[in-house]
Design a protein around this motif. Structure first.
Motif, PDB file in Angstrom:
ATOM      1  N   SER A  11      74.582  19.747 -94.908  1.00 27.35           N
ATOM      2  CA  SER A  11      75.806  19.164 -94.375  1.00 27.35           C
ATOM      3  C   SER A  11      76.791  20.215 -93.897  1.00 27.35           C
ATOM      4  O   SER A  11      77.740  19.906 -93.191  1.00 27.35           O
ATOM      5  CB  SER A  11      76.487  18.322 -95.458  1.00 27.35           C
ATOM      6  OG  SER A  11      76.952  19.167 -96.511  1.00 27.35           O
ATOM      7  N   GLY A  40      81.060   9.366 -88.988  1.00 32.15           N
ATOM      8  CA  GLY A  40      81.771  10.494 -89.567  1.00 32.15           C
ATOM      9  C   GLY A  40      80.907  11.677 -89.927  1.00 32.15           C
ATOM     10  O   GLY A  40      81.422  12.771 -90.105  1.00 32.15           O
ATOM     11  N   CYS A  41      79.603  11.496 -90.096  1.00 29.85           N
ATOM     12  CA  CYS A  41      78.739  12.648 -90.366  1.00 29.85           C
ATOM     13  C   CYS A  41      78.445  13.346 -89.046  1.00 29.85           C
ATOM     14  O   CYS A  41      77.375  13.214 -88.470  1.00 29.85           O
ATOM     15  CB  CYS A  41      77.452  12.219 -91.062  1.00 29.85           C
ATOM     16  SG  CYS A  41      77.726  11.789 -92.781  1.00 29.85           S
ATOM     17  N   SER A  47      84.959  15.327 -92.641  1.00 31.65           N
ATOM     18  CA  SER A  47      84.584  14.627 -93.868  1.00 31.65           C
ATOM     19  C   SER A  47      83.603  15.507 -94.617  1.00 31.65           C
ATOM     20  O   SER A  47      83.098  16.488 -94.088  1.00 31.65           O
ATOM     21  CB  SER A  47      83.962  13.263 -93.563  1.00 31.65           C
ATOM     22  OG  SER A  47      82.673  13.421 -93.031  1.00 31.65           O
ATOM     23  N   CYS A  49      80.639  15.262 -95.312  1.00 31.78           N
ATOM     24  CA  CYS A  49      79.281  15.370 -94.783  1.00 31.78           C
ATOM     25  C   CYS A  49      79.309  15.772 -93.321  1.00 31.78           C
ATOM     26  O   CYS A  49      78.423  15.415 -92.564  1.00 31.78           O
ATOM     27  CB  CYS A  49      78.520  14.054 -94.967  1.00 31.78           C
ATOM     28  SG  CYS A  49      79.391  12.624 -94.333  1.00 31.78           S
ATOM     29  N   SER A  50      80.300  16.534 -92.913  1.00 33.67           N
ATOM     30  CA  SER A  50      80.380  16.849 -91.487  1.00 33.67           C
ATOM     31  C   SER A  50      81.057  18.191 -91.225  1.00 33.67           C
ATOM     32  O   SER A  50      82.015  18.273 -90.483  1.00 33.67           O
ATOM     33  CB  SER A  50      81.150  15.752 -90.766  1.00 33.67           C
ATOM     34  OG  SER A  50      82.461  15.667 -91.279  1.00 33.67           O
ATOM     35  N   ASN A  89      79.565   2.034 -97.635  1.00 30.66           N
ATOM     36  CA  ASN A  89      78.677   3.183 -97.740  1.00 30.66           C
ATOM     37  C   ASN A  89      77.338   2.803 -98.384  1.00 30.66           C
ATOM     38  O   ASN A  89      77.292   2.435 -99.549  1.00 30.66           O
ATOM     39  CB  ASN A  89      79.348   4.298 -98.549  1.00 30.66           C
ATOM     40  CG  ASN A  89      79.980   3.797 -99.832  1.00 30.66           C
ATOM     41  OD1 ASN A  89      80.759   2.850 -99.830  1.00 30.66           O
ATOM     42  ND2 ASN A  89      79.646   4.429-100.952  1.00 30.66           N
ATOM     43  N   CYS A 200      81.893  10.228 -96.040  1.00 34.53           N
ATOM     44  CA  CYS A 200      81.967   9.814 -94.641  1.00 34.53           C
ATOM     45  C   CYS A 200      82.924   8.631 -94.486  1.00 34.53           C
ATOM     46  O   CYS A 200      83.464   8.108 -95.453  1.00 34.53           O
ATOM     47  CB  CYS A 200      80.575   9.461 -94.128  1.00 34.53           C
ATOM     48  SG  CYS A 200      79.892   7.928 -94.795  1.00 34.53           S
TER      49      CYS A 200
END
Length: 361
Positions: A11, A40-41, A47, A49-50, A89, A200
């Motif tokens: 990530s 959002g990733c 975030s 995960c990004s 999620n 995310c």
């Protein structure tokens, strides 16, 4: 000697970076996969995960491949086999999907195992002791996934049993504390890493409500409509029509960039923000409501009326004048009726009184 190879879920965050460096220090050749999706990733979003995956890769010497999960991910968001978390999620299904994709990549590149940065007990839904075997079985990767940060709390993997890696040089992290990771980062000389975030966009209650609301009116929304959820104030004008009103210049620019043929864009000429986009099937009454919303959030909101210009987006991305509307700024009652976020607050308050169940599609 055979070069040991691994594919890593990456990530760009602290945990996945530490897991990869741990394996690099055992001589494993790592190719990292950074998965992207529409929620959002994405390395351009902020975030957990990004994060930008390339700085650490360049410093420590491993390759990064980007993989967009596209419609596969949208489907598990809509219909997760193992359910949603507190919001929208689908963490368990998400992890299964990524491991399936990583397995394909591992086999294509002659890899020996898969690496993840998961820490036992860190995430309440997908990083529990009982979840790891379930996830590995569903992804058809039983025995293939090395979780270096918590490996000593977990059964040995094939790579450990076959002597490809040294279990004693793996770690025993557990729980939500970040102290062991920070200490390991100092040991590795890893200084540039992001602060932890909540996850995310699907973990955000307001965004999740917007998505749930969109899916209730449009079961198979195009990517553009999903991307619109990230910005602006959202209003439901009818079952088939929404208005999105920008809050500032950045949001106005984002809204304009997402406008497509058939949409209506509204502004108050010569006055400050906002830009409003009307998306979906509209009529004159709905345009009047959208104009009232535009006037409400313009710099002339204290005036009795505003001159709102409406433009229709045409093929090729240009626009043509559609109408000039004189609109009184929307009052609080109309905002309460139309604004999706206002409904979010009311329903969340009602839900706390009546049920602990999360929103479902």
């Amino acid at each position: 000697m055979k070069t040991i190879k691994a594919a890593a879920l990456f990530s760009g965050g602290l945990d996945s970076t530490l897991a990869i460096i741990t394996m690099l220090r055992q001589g494993v050749e790592v190719t990292a996969i950074s998965f992207q999706n529409h929620f959002g990733c994405d390395i351009t979003d902020k975030s957990s995960c990004s994060k930008d995956p390339y700085a650490a890769a360049e410093k420590f010497g491993f390759n990064v491949k980007l993989c967009h999960l596209a419609d596969k991910f949208i489907e598990i968001v809509k219909h997760p086999k193992f359910g949603h978390g507190k919001n929208m999620n689908p963490c368990i299904d998400c992890r299964i999907l990524m491991l399936k994709e990583a397995k394909v990549f591992m086999e294509m590149t002659g890899g020996d195992f898969i690496i993840t940065g998961e820490v036992l007990g860190q995430r309440p839904m997908s990083q529990r002791r009982d979840c790891f075997p379930l996830i590995d079985k569903e992804a058809d990767v039983v025995g293939m996934v090395v979780r270096p940060l918590s490996a000593k709390h977990l059964p040995p993997t094939r790579a450990e049993l076959d002597g490809l890696i040294d279990r004693e040089r793996l770690h025993a992290f557990n729980g939500r504390t970040r102290k062991p990771q920070l200490a390991l980062a100092r040991e590795f000389g890893l200084t540039d890493f992001p602060n932890p975030a909540g996850g995310c966009l699907l973990t955000d209650p307001i965004y999740s409500y917007r998505l749930n609301e969109l899916l209730s009116h449009m079961p198979d929304p195009p990517v553009r409509d999903i991307n619109l959820l990230k910005t602006g104030r959202h209003f439901r004008l009818s079952d088939t029509c929404k208005a999105i009103v920008g809050r500032d210049e950045r949001e106005n620019n984002a809204i304009e960039s997402l406008a497509q043929s058939g949409d209506i864009v509204m502004i108050v000429e010569g006055i400050g923000p906002p830009t409003t986009i009307v998306a979906g099937a509209y009529d004159d009454k709905l345009l009047e409501k959208a104009a009232a919303l535009t006037a409400r959030y313009a710099d002339c909101k204290h005036e009795s009326a505003a001159a709102v210009s409406a433009y229709k987006i045409v093929d090729g991305g240009g626009s043509v004048p559609l109408a000039k509307l004189t609109a009184a700024p929307a009052d609080n009652e109309l905002l309460t009726i139309l604004r999706i976020e206002e409904k979010t607050k009311r329903e969340r308050k009602h839900a706390r009184k009546t049920s602990s169940k999360p929103l479902r599609i």
